[in-house]
Design a protein around this motif. Structure first.
Motif, short mmCIF file in Angstrom:
data_model
loop_
_atom_site.label_atom_id
_atom_site.label_comp_id
_atom_site.label_asym_id
_atom_site.label_seq_id
_atom_site.Cartn_x
_atom_site.Cartn_y
_atom_site.Cartn_z
N MET A 1 10.35 8.65 3.83
CA MET A 1 9.43 7.56 3.37
C MET A 1 9.53 6.72 1.54
O MET A 1 9.92 5.14 1.38
CB MET A 1 8.54 7.49 3.85
CG MET A 1 7.01 6.48 3.37
SD MET A 1 7.14 5.28 5.27
CE MET A 1 6.10 3.95 4.53
N LYS A 2 10.10 7.85 0.99
CA LYS A 2 10.05 7.04 -0.96
C LYS A 2 11.32 6.55 -1.05
O LYS A 2 11.45 5.12 -1.41
CB LYS A 2 9.95 8.38 -1.57
CG LYS A 2 9.80 8.21 -2.93
CD LYS A 2 8.80 8.81 -3.68
CE LYS A 2 9.20 8.15 -5.60
NZ LYS A 2 7.10 7.93 -5.63
N GLY A 3 12.87 7.05 0.22
CA GLY A 3 13.74 6.55 -0.52
C GLY A 3 13.79 4.90 0.31
O GLY A 3 14.71 3.76 0.41
N LEU A 4 13.32 4.36 1.36
CA LEU A 4 13.13 3.78 2.21
C LEU A 4 12.35 2.32 1.10
O LEU A 4 12.68 1.01 1.50
CB LEU A 4 12.21 3.52 3.35
CG LEU A 4 12.27 1.87 4.18
CD1 LEU A 4 13.76 1.43 4.48
CD2 LEU A 4 11.10 2.55 5.51
N MET A 7 14.65 1.80 -1.40
CA MET A 7 15.68 0.61 -1.00
C MET A 7 15.08 -0.99 -1.01
O MET A 7 15.50 -1.84 -1.35
CB MET A 7 16.40 1.16 0.38
CG MET A 7 17.90 -0.19 0.79
SD MET A 7 18.21 1.05 2.81
CE MET A 7 16.43 2.06 3.23
N ARG A 8 14.06 -1.34 -0.52
CA ARG A 8 13.44 -2.51 0.29
C ARG A 8 13.02 -3.23 -1.03
O ARG A 8 13.49 -4.00 -1.60
CB ARG A 8 11.42 -2.27 0.63
CG ARG A 8 12.91 -2.32 1.81
CD ARG A 8 11.26 -2.33 2.88
NE ARG A 8 11.60 -1.98 4.14
CZ ARG A 8 10.14 -1.33 4.67
NH1 ARG A 8 9.23 -1.29 4.60
NH2 ARG A 8 10.43 -1.74 5.98
N LEU A 9 12.63 -1.78 -2.83
CA LEU A 9 12.63 -2.96 -4.07
C LEU A 9 13.88 -3.71 -4.67
O LEU A 9 14.51 -4.24 -5.08
CB LEU A 9 12.03 -1.77 -4.84
CG LEU A 9 11.91 -1.99 -6.02
CD1 LEU A 9 10.68 -2.92 -6.31
CD2 LEU A 9 10.89 -1.50 -6.76
N TYR A 51 6.07 -9.00 -4.88
CA TYR A 51 4.81 -9.23 -4.45
C TYR A 51 4.91 -8.62 -3.08
O TYR A 51 3.84 -8.24 -2.53
CB TYR A 51 4.79 -9.67 -5.27
CG TYR A 51 3.29 -10.54 -5.26
CD1 TYR A 51 2.41 -9.58 -5.74
CD2 TYR A 51 2.51 -11.25 -3.59
CE1 TYR A 51 0.65 -10.05 -4.91
CE2 TYR A 51 0.91 -11.71 -3.38
CZ TYR A 51 0.33 -11.31 -4.56
OH TYR A 51 -1.00 -11.09 -4.09
N ALA A 52 5.61 -9.08 -2.54
CA ALA A 52 5.37 -9.91 -1.09
C ALA A 52 5.27 -7.87 -0.44
O ALA A 52 4.77 -7.30 0.37
CB ALA A 52 5.93 -10.30 -0.26
N LEU A 53 7.04 -7.29 -1.21
CA LEU A 53 6.22 -6.00 -0.57
C LEU A 53 5.30 -4.64 -1.02
O LEU A 53 5.16 -3.92 -0.58
CB LEU A 53 7.79 -5.39 -0.91
CG LEU A 53 8.77 -3.88 -1.16
CD1 LEU A 53 8.86 -3.69 0.25
CD2 LEU A 53 9.67 -3.47 -1.68
N SER A 54 5.12 -5.00 -2.30
CA SER A 54 3.96 -4.28 -2.24
C SER A 54 2.48 -4.73 -1.79
O SER A 54 2.03 -3.68 -1.79
CB SER A 54 3.66 -5.00 -3.81
OG SER A 54 2.85 -5.98 -4.06
N GLN A 55 2.32 -6.08 -1.15
CA GLN A 55 1.72 -6.53 -0.26
C GLN A 55 1.82 -5.33 1.22
O GLN A 55 0.49 -5.30 1.41
CB GLN A 55 0.80 -8.35 -0.05
CG GLN A 55 0.47 -8.21 -1.56
CD GLN A 55 -0.47 -7.60 -1.57
OE1 GLN A 55 -1.03 -6.89 -2.64
NE2 GLN A 55 -1.67 -8.62 -0.91
N PHE A 56 2.61 -5.48 1.37
CA PHE A 56 2.99 -4.62 2.46
C PHE A 56 3.12 -3.39 2.60
O PHE A 56 2.30 -2.97 3.48
CB PHE A 56 4.97 -4.92 3.20
CG PHE A 56 5.30 -4.43 3.95
CD1 PHE A 56 4.73 -5.09 5.48
CD2 PHE A 56 5.80 -3.03 4.11
CE1 PHE A 56 5.12 -3.85 6.75
CE2 PHE A 56 6.08 -3.01 5.18
CZ PHE A 56 6.24 -3.36 6.81
N ASN A 57 3.03 -3.22 1.65
CA ASN A 57 2.94 -1.52 1.37
C ASN A 57 0.91 -0.76 1.31
O ASN A 57 0.71 0.29 2.08
CB ASN A 57 3.11 -1.10 0.43
CG ASN A 57 4.97 -1.11 0.31
OD1 ASN A 57 5.97 -0.61 1.24
ND2 ASN A 57 5.93 -1.09 -0.97
N THR A 58 0.94 -2.16 0.77
CA THR A 58 -0.57 -1.60 0.63
C THR A 58 -1.27 -1.56 1.76
O THR A 58 -2.60 -1.19 2.69
CB THR A 58 -1.35 -2.77 -0.06
OG1 THR A 58 -0.96 -2.38 -1.76
CG2 THR A 58 -2.53 -2.62 -0.20
#
Length: 71
Positions: A1-4, A7-9, A51-58
């Motif tokens: 999960m952390k690797g994904l 990679m997305r970041l 920002y969108a990636l952080s919102q997605f993770n939240t």
């Protein structure tokens, strides 16, 4: 999960528009691609993607917590 997430970041910083496609927001990805085409627009596009990636993770964490609470 952390690797994904890592990679997305990296994708968010290098190819911001692709990030939106990986999180299921293709319309935002197209807008981001148009923004990224300009050299000046690349930085705002990268910031928007991170920002969108952080919102997605939240959102995913909240959904997991809600599923946990229902059980």
């Amino acid at each position: 999960m952390k690797g994904l997430l890592t990679m997305r970041l990296l994708i968010a910083l290098i190819l911001p528009w692709l990030t939106f496609f990986t999180i299921g927001r293709p319309f935002a990805g197209l807008i981001c691609l148009i923004l990224q085409v300009t050299v000046i627009g690349w930085l705002p596009a990268a910031i928007w993607a991170v920002y969108a990636l952080s919102q997605f993770n939240t959102d995913r964490k909240i959904e997991a917590a809600m599923r946990q609470q229902v059980r």
